[in-house]
Enzyme design. Structure first.
Site, PDB file in Angstrom:
ATOM      1  CB  CYS A 197      -2.296   1.632   6.681  1.00 46.59           C
ATOM      2  SG  CYS A 197      -1.649   2.449   5.249  1.00 46.59           S
ATOM      3  CG  HIS A 249      -3.233  10.898  12.284  1.00 42.35           C
ATOM      4  ND1 HIS A 249      -4.466  10.298  12.144  1.00 42.35           N
ATOM      5  CD2 HIS A 249      -2.576  10.688  11.116  1.00 42.35           C
ATOM      6  CE1 HIS A 249      -4.549   9.756  10.925  1.00 42.35           C
ATOM      7  NE2 HIS A 249      -3.416   9.989  10.283  1.00 42.35           N
ATOM      8  CG  ASP A 255      -7.011  -4.539   3.469  1.00 44.63           C
ATOM      9  OD1 ASP A 255      -6.325  -4.281   4.492  1.00 44.63           O
ATOM     10  OD2 ASP A 255      -7.055  -3.783   2.487  1.00 44.63           O
ATOM     11  CG  HIS A 290      -6.777   5.835   8.604  1.00 42.25           C
ATOM     12  ND1 HIS A 290      -5.954   6.811   8.070  1.00 42.25           N
ATOM     13  CD2 HIS A 290      -7.881   6.471   9.073  1.00 42.25           C
ATOM     14  CE1 HIS A 290      -6.546   7.993   8.209  1.00 42.25           C
ATOM     15  NE2 HIS A 290      -7.720   7.823   8.811  1.00 42.25           N
ATOM     16  NE  ARG A 328      -4.186  -2.644   4.160  1.00 38.16           N
ATOM     17  CZ  ARG A 328      -4.524  -1.457   3.664  1.00 38.16           C
ATOM     18  NH1 ARG A 328      -3.655  -0.456   3.665  1.00 38.16           N
ATOM     19  NH2 ARG A 328      -5.729  -1.251   3.166  1.00 38.16           N
ATOM     20  CB  CYS A 361      -0.971   0.005   1.183  1.00 42.63           C
ATOM     21  SG  CYS A 361      -0.191   0.310   2.775  1.00 42.63           S
TER      22      CYS A 361
END
Ligand code: FE
Length: 141
Positions: free
Chosen positions: A132, A115, A122, A118, A130, A78
């Protein structure tokens, strides 16, 4: 999800670290500030940890809290470092995020509320998740 004190389960109590934006601006680079304190996203495939395979621990670039282990890192394709679980469930908080017309789950540092990225459903076994995460929100050691 939210950790509370973690008492009785052998986890250290995580004390929130609250700082003002001015204080954060002093200790973070502008890129780190934009991601950690303004929920920004670094460009895909641009972060320094996306393809890193070395063994170690990824800490929060804001407060130094341990967040992810290389043991749970995988190649997601990704463009951001991806992990199937945090180093401990209490290390991160997860929040519904409906910005940009998407329904996503935001991941933040449980200590400084920075932050991180996310979490999607999947991912690979064993969790199917995941995480990410922006490289710039992490410090590898
Ligand atoms: Fe943090």
């Amino acid at each position: 999800m939210h950790s509370g004190s973690g008492r009785g389960r052998g986890h250290p109590v995580r004390k929130k670290r609250i700082r003002s934006d001015d204080e954060w601006r002093e200790s973070l680079t502008s890129q780190q500030f934009r991601v950690l304190r303004r929920a920004g996203t670094e460009a895909a495939f641009a972060g320094e940890y996306t393809d890193l395979e070395e063994e170690g621990v990824y800490r929060c670039a804001g407060c130094g809290s341990e967040l992810f282990s290389s043991a749970a890192k995988f190649h997601s394709g990704c463009g951001w470092p991806s992990y199937y679980e945090p180093i401990e469930p209490e290390a991160v908080d997860e929040h519904e995020d409906r910005s940009f017309g998407m329904a996503r789950v935001e991941v933040t540092c449980a200590v400084c509320d920075g932050h991180l990225g996310h979490v999607f459903t999947d991912g690979p076994k064993p969790t199917g998740l995941r995480y990410c995460i922006n490289s710039v929100a992490l410090d590898f050691e």
